[in-house]
Design a protein around this motif. Sequence first.
Motif, short mmCIF file in Angstrom:
data_model
loop_
_atom_site.label_atom_id
_atom_site.label_comp_id
_atom_site.label_asym_id
_atom_site.label_seq_id
_atom_site.Cartn_x
_atom_site.Cartn_y
_atom_site.Cartn_z
N SER A 196 -1.41 7.18 -8.46
CA SER A 196 0.06 7.19 -8.61
C SER A 196 0.54 5.92 -9.30
O SER A 196 0.09 4.82 -8.94
N VAL A 239 -10.38 3.78 -1.89
CA VAL A 239 -10.01 2.70 -0.96
C VAL A 239 -9.14 3.30 0.13
O VAL A 239 -8.18 4.01 -0.18
N HIS A 274 3.47 4.53 -8.95
CA HIS A 274 4.34 3.68 -8.12
C HIS A 274 3.56 2.68 -7.25
O HIS A 274 4.15 1.76 -6.70
N LYS A 275 2.26 2.88 -7.15
CA LYS A 275 1.44 1.89 -6.42
C LYS A 275 0.81 0.90 -7.39
O LYS A 275 -0.03 0.08 -7.03
N ALA A 319 0.85 -1.20 0.00
CA ALA A 319 0.00 0.00 0.00
C ALA A 319 0.88 1.25 0.00
O ALA A 319 0.46 2.30 -0.47
N ASP A 333 -9.82 10.17 -4.51
CA ASP A 333 -8.41 9.78 -4.38
C ASP A 333 -8.34 8.28 -4.66
O ASP A 333 -8.78 7.46 -3.85
N ALA A 378 -5.57 6.48 -5.13
CA ALA A 378 -4.20 5.96 -4.95
C ALA A 378 -4.19 4.47 -4.60
O ALA A 378 -3.34 3.72 -5.09
N GLN A 379 -5.12 4.05 -3.75
CA GLN A 379 -5.13 2.65 -3.30
C GLN A 379 -6.07 1.79 -4.15
O GLN A 379 -6.24 0.60 -3.85
N SER A 435 -2.69 13.68 2.39
CA SER A 435 -2.58 14.38 1.10
C SER A 435 -3.95 14.69 0.51
O SER A 435 -4.03 15.49 -0.44
N HIS A 488 -6.21 10.16 3.63
CA HIS A 488 -4.76 10.33 3.74
C HIS A 488 -4.50 11.83 3.88
O HIS A 488 -5.26 12.64 3.33
N ASN A 502 -6.26 3.61 2.73
CA ASN A 502 -4.93 3.00 2.85
C ASN A 502 -4.69 2.40 4.23
O ASN A 502 -3.72 1.67 4.42
N THR A 537 -11.66 9.10 -0.49
CA THR A 537 -10.79 8.09 -1.07
C THR A 537 -11.63 6.93 -1.61
O THR A 537 -12.68 6.61 -1.05
N GLY A 558 2.47 12.48 -8.94
CA GLY A 558 1.85 11.50 -8.05
C GLY A 558 0.49 11.98 -7.60
O GLY A 558 0.06 13.09 -7.93
N THR A 559 -0.18 11.13 -6.84
CA THR A 559 -1.51 11.47 -6.33
C THR A 559 -1.48 12.80 -5.57
O THR A 559 -2.37 13.65 -5.74
N THR A 560 -0.43 12.97 -4.77
CA THR A 560 -0.34 14.19 -3.95
C THR A 560 -0.35 15.43 -4.83
O THR A 560 -1.08 16.39 -4.56
N1 PMP Z 1 -3.89 8.85 -0.92
C1 PMP Z 1 -3.80 7.61 -0.42
C2 PMP Z 1 -5.05 6.90 -0.02
C3 PMP Z 1 -2.55 7.00 -0.31
O1 PMP Z 1 -2.47 5.78 0.20
C4 PMP Z 1 -1.41 7.71 -0.71
C5 PMP Z 1 -0.02 7.11 -0.59
N2 PMP Z 1 0.23 6.47 0.63
C6 PMP Z 1 -1.56 8.99 -1.22
C7 PMP Z 1 -2.82 9.52 -1.33
C8 PMP Z 1 -0.40 9.80 -1.69
O2 PMP Z 1 0.19 9.22 -2.80
P1 PMP Z 1 1.59 9.68 -3.35
O3 PMP Z 1 2.52 9.64 -2.16
O4 PMP Z 1 1.95 8.69 -4.37
O5 PMP Z 1 1.45 11.05 -3.88
#
Ligand code: PMP
Length: 405
Positions: free
Chosen positions: A223, A173, A225-226, A30, A200, A202-203, A125, A123, A175, A171, A93-95
């Motif tokens: 993102s 899902v 990378h996930k 995750a 969001d 990301a997950q 972010s 999260h 995290n 979100t 990235g998501t952020t």
């Molecule tokens: N939202 C969620 C739900 C995440 O799990 C994460 C990464 N842990 C992020 C946002 C941020 O993603 P990133 O660090 O790739 O920008």
Amino acid sequence: MSFDLKKRREDFPILQQKIYNRPLVYFDNAATTQRPQQVIDALTKTYTEYYGNIHRAAHFLADKATIAYEETREKVRLLINAETREQIIFTKGTTESINLAAFSFGEAFIQEGDEIIVSEMEHHSNIVPWQLLAGRKGAKIVMLPVDEEGRLKIEQLEKLITDRTKLITVTHVSNVLGTINPIRQITHLAHSRGVRIFVDGAQAAAHLQIDVQDLDVDFYAFSAHKMYGPNGVGVLYGKKELLEQMPPYQGGGEMISEVKFSGTTYNELPYKFEAGTPNISGVIAFGAAIDYLENIGIEKAANWEGELLNYATALLIQIPGLRIYGTQVEKSGVISFNVEGVHFFDLGTMLDKFGIAVRTGHHCADPLMDHFGIQGTVRASFAFYNSKEEIDVFVEALKKVISMF
Ligand code: PMP
């Protein structure tokens, strides 16, 4: 199981190594997944065969790099079923996707006194950029709470929406909890009240088949990378009529149409939001990650991860004093837990000595930690390359660690 786990694991060079002389058990997916050889090869190929700065190119290398970069945009569009390629914006990235949306949507649509609903399971972010926006504009953040099972209290959402509500951000899902939120239901409610929705993802993007048109979301972020792809690459999807009305997030090369000291005009979508030289090789290799994931089949991967989740949960709940946070049926392969009398950080560092990588801490979700009255948890999160044997090793190691305290 309908895919060849042994073969899939062989695709990931990093998984072949030993940590402290024990086979690596990687349960921190995750936070970030590992990359298959195909993605590593795509990165190498870019740098060795056709690296050049994209767009505005008059030479062979730059032209080839541009084509490969834009091919990934099309792959992303197909992956999430976006209407047009203009709606796929590459970020780091998501952020950054969230910050972009919070800034530019905020500039265009948020006024003093407006309200933005943010769920309690977000999260950091997906909280802080909206708080920054609220601070700039004199807007208000309203929290959508979760219950003890880690489910959003959707039934409260209707009451939380007022005629000042402009956006709900949630979100797909969690995290921490693994909870899969009912996005279509939330979107339906939001739109019926004239409210926009940001998701969001990301997950979610590596574990669920995303269809932004079917979900009808206004924004969706994730993102690479996930998703077994490179780090430093992310995506923001947005509804075209919104993106068109939103001002640029950053100024610089590529995002302009014409620059004059008397005034600048901006490029068309998606370039308006892609200032400067982007992560060219990363985006190209992300294309290879999408190919890889689609080749396996997201649904097949998710089914296996679901089996791992059920298998691990059944073993963990037998351990005395262990509490799992997030017990929803609609759940992704994430298990957060604490064991009575043992600090999560001690559990994590001791498990590491067994070659097991888990995450410990607040998982960038302080409000959710406060909700459960805890400082943090241990989190094991699965990918399709994990096995039941690894879960056995993890559970046995966990029992040994607990018995030491
Ligand atoms: N939202 C969620 C739900 C995440 O799990 C994460 C990464 N842990 C992020 C946002 C941020 O993603 P990133 O660090 O790739 O920008």
